[in-house]
Write a protein that holds these residues in place. Sequence first.
Motif, PDB file in Angstrom:
ATOM      1  N   UNK A  12       2.406   0.711   8.941  1.00  0.00           N
ATOM      2  CA  UNK A  12       2.714   1.826   9.833  1.00  0.00           C
ATOM      3  C   UNK A  12       2.391   3.166   9.179  1.00  0.00           C
ATOM      4  N   UNK A  13       2.434   3.231   7.849  1.00  0.00           N
ATOM      5  CA  UNK A  13       2.082   4.471   7.173  1.00  0.00           C
ATOM      6  C   UNK A  13       0.607   4.533   6.773  1.00  0.00           C
ATOM      7  N   UNK A  14      -0.228   3.649   7.347  1.00  0.00           N
ATOM      8  CA  UNK A  14      -1.676   3.783   7.264  1.00  0.00           C
ATOM      9  C   UNK A  14      -2.377   3.095   6.113  1.00  0.00           C
ATOM     10  N   UNK A  15      -1.686   2.240   5.375  1.00  0.00           N
ATOM     11  CA  UNK A  15      -2.317   1.565   4.238  1.00  0.00           C
ATOM     12  C   UNK A  15      -2.856   0.198   4.641  1.00  0.00           C
ATOM     13  N   UNK A  16      -4.093  -0.092   4.231  1.00  0.00           N
ATOM     14  CA  UNK A  16      -4.681  -1.399   4.515  1.00  0.00           C
ATOM     15  C   UNK A  16      -4.693  -2.295   3.287  1.00  0.00           C
ATOM     16  N   UNK A  17      -4.214  -1.778   2.169  1.00  0.00           N
ATOM     17  CA  UNK A  17      -4.027  -2.545   0.939  1.00  0.00           C
ATOM     18  C   UNK A  17      -2.949  -1.837   0.135  1.00  0.00           C
ATOM     19  N   UNK A  18      -2.264  -2.604  -0.692  1.00  0.00           N
ATOM     20  CA  UNK A  18      -1.267  -2.016  -1.574  1.00  0.00           C
ATOM     21  C   UNK A  18      -1.936  -1.297  -2.737  1.00  0.00           C
ATOM     22  N   UNK A  19      -1.145  -0.705  -3.629  1.00  0.00           N
ATOM     23  CA  UNK A  19      -1.719  -0.017  -4.785  1.00  0.00           C
ATOM     24  C   UNK A  19      -2.313  -1.008  -5.785  1.00  0.00           C
ATOM     25  N   UNK A  20      -3.201  -0.502  -6.627  1.00  0.00           N
ATOM     26  CA  UNK A  20      -3.777  -1.263  -7.741  1.00  0.00           C
ATOM     27  C   UNK A  20      -4.566  -2.485  -7.288  1.00  0.00           C
ATOM     28  N   UNK A  21      -5.473  -2.293  -6.347  1.00  0.00           N
ATOM     29  CA  UNK A  21      -6.358  -3.377  -5.917  1.00  0.00           C
ATOM     30  C   UNK A  21      -7.183  -3.813  -7.121  1.00  0.00           C
ATOM     31  N   UNK A  22      -7.238  -5.124  -7.329  1.00  0.00           N
ATOM     32  CA  UNK A  22      -7.969  -5.665  -8.475  1.00  0.00           C
ATOM     33  C   UNK A  22      -8.297  -7.125  -8.191  1.00  0.00           C
ATOM     34  N   UNK A  23      -9.019  -7.744  -9.090  1.00  0.00           N
ATOM     35  CA  UNK A  23      -9.310  -9.171  -8.956  1.00  0.00           C
ATOM     36  C   UNK A  23      -8.008  -9.965  -8.939  1.00  0.00           C
ATOM     37  N   UNK A  24      -7.041  -9.547  -9.731  1.00  0.00           N
ATOM     38  CA  UNK A  24      -5.737 -10.227  -9.763  1.00  0.00           C
ATOM     39  C   UNK A  24      -4.923  -9.986  -8.492  1.00  0.00           C
ATOM     40  N   UNK A  25      -5.117  -8.836  -7.870  1.00  0.00           N
ATOM     41  CA  UNK A  25      -4.400  -8.452  -6.648  1.00  0.00           C
ATOM     42  C   UNK A  25      -5.415  -7.947  -5.624  1.00  0.00           C
ATOM     43  N   UNK A  26      -6.189  -8.851  -4.975  1.00  0.00           N
ATOM     44  CA  UNK A  26      -7.247  -8.407  -4.062  1.00  0.00           C
ATOM     45  C   UNK A  26      -6.759  -7.547  -2.897  1.00  0.00           C
ATOM     46  N   UNK A  27      -5.513  -7.719  -2.484  1.00  0.00           N
ATOM     47  CA  UNK A  27      -4.952  -6.882  -1.423  1.00  0.00           C
ATOM     48  C   UNK A  27      -4.038  -5.797  -1.992  1.00  0.00           C
ATOM     49  N   UNK A  28      -4.109  -5.585  -3.301  1.00  0.00           N
ATOM     50  CA  UNK A  28      -3.232  -4.634  -3.966  1.00  0.00           C
ATOM     51  C   UNK A  28      -1.858  -5.233  -4.148  1.00  0.00           C
ATOM     52  N   UNK A  29      -1.053  -4.589  -4.964  1.00  0.00           N
ATOM     53  CA  UNK A  29       0.308  -5.076  -5.211  1.00  0.00           C
ATOM     54  C   UNK A  29       1.128  -4.946  -3.934  1.00  0.00           C
ATOM     55  N   UNK A  30       1.645  -6.047  -3.446  1.00  0.00           N
ATOM     56  CA  UNK A  30       2.440  -6.066  -2.220  1.00  0.00           C
ATOM     57  C   UNK A  30       1.620  -6.070  -0.943  1.00  0.00           C
ATOM     58  N   UNK A  31       0.298  -6.046  -1.062  1.00  0.00           N
ATOM     59  CA  UNK A  31      -0.565  -5.937   0.116  1.00  0.00           C
ATOM     60  C   UNK A  31      -0.644  -7.183   0.972  1.00  0.00           C
ATOM     61  N   UNK A  32      -0.346  -8.344   0.410  1.00  0.00           N
ATOM     62  CA  UNK A  32      -0.379  -9.564   1.232  1.00  0.00           C
ATOM     63  C   UNK A  32       0.631  -9.504   2.366  1.00  0.00           C
TER      64      UNK A  32
END
Length: 195
Positions: A12-32
Amino acid sequence: MARVLLDVTMSLDGFMAGPNVSVEHPMGEGGLRLHEWLFNTSTSEVDAGIEREMSATGAVVLGRRTFDVGINVWNDTPFPVPCFVLTHDPLAERVEKSGTFTFVTDVRDAHARAVAAAGDQDVRLMGAEVGQQFLAAGLVDEVRIQLAPVLLGAGRRLFENLGTEHIELERFRTVESPYVTHLWFRVRRDAPARS
């Protein structure tokens, strides 16, 4: 002719991925968390129907960052179709079991190749920067947002770098499930063009 779709899930606040997108976290931290609606399609006929509609994809355009963090997750192409990676640092063509990754350096070239490859099916855009570049160039036909009922607070915003000019949209479909609200918009062609 193929439609070009910017089809993403965002908070709702406009994010399509969490912070720190990386190979370990492809959707960012908490992005799943954003994609729980896809994991629950067996309990929601609405979401299962939207997921089936997404399979009408004929080609994909994605950014290099999406490619880099996603390739080991997919172990293939993200959809079983030709994929075009928009990048400043191209690699040689990469053949996978379900499709091919072709690396291109120009947004209009990526568009032309994807539309030709898709035929009568949709071209799906993946990644915030690719979406922003296609929108700025006037190459998006529809924006489809899966709005997840969560405030991520940080991460990668979908519409962060679009500039200050308006892009007019016309909402033509809204569907909700217990997990997400699906909002579909046409990009208005009668609005002033962006440079």
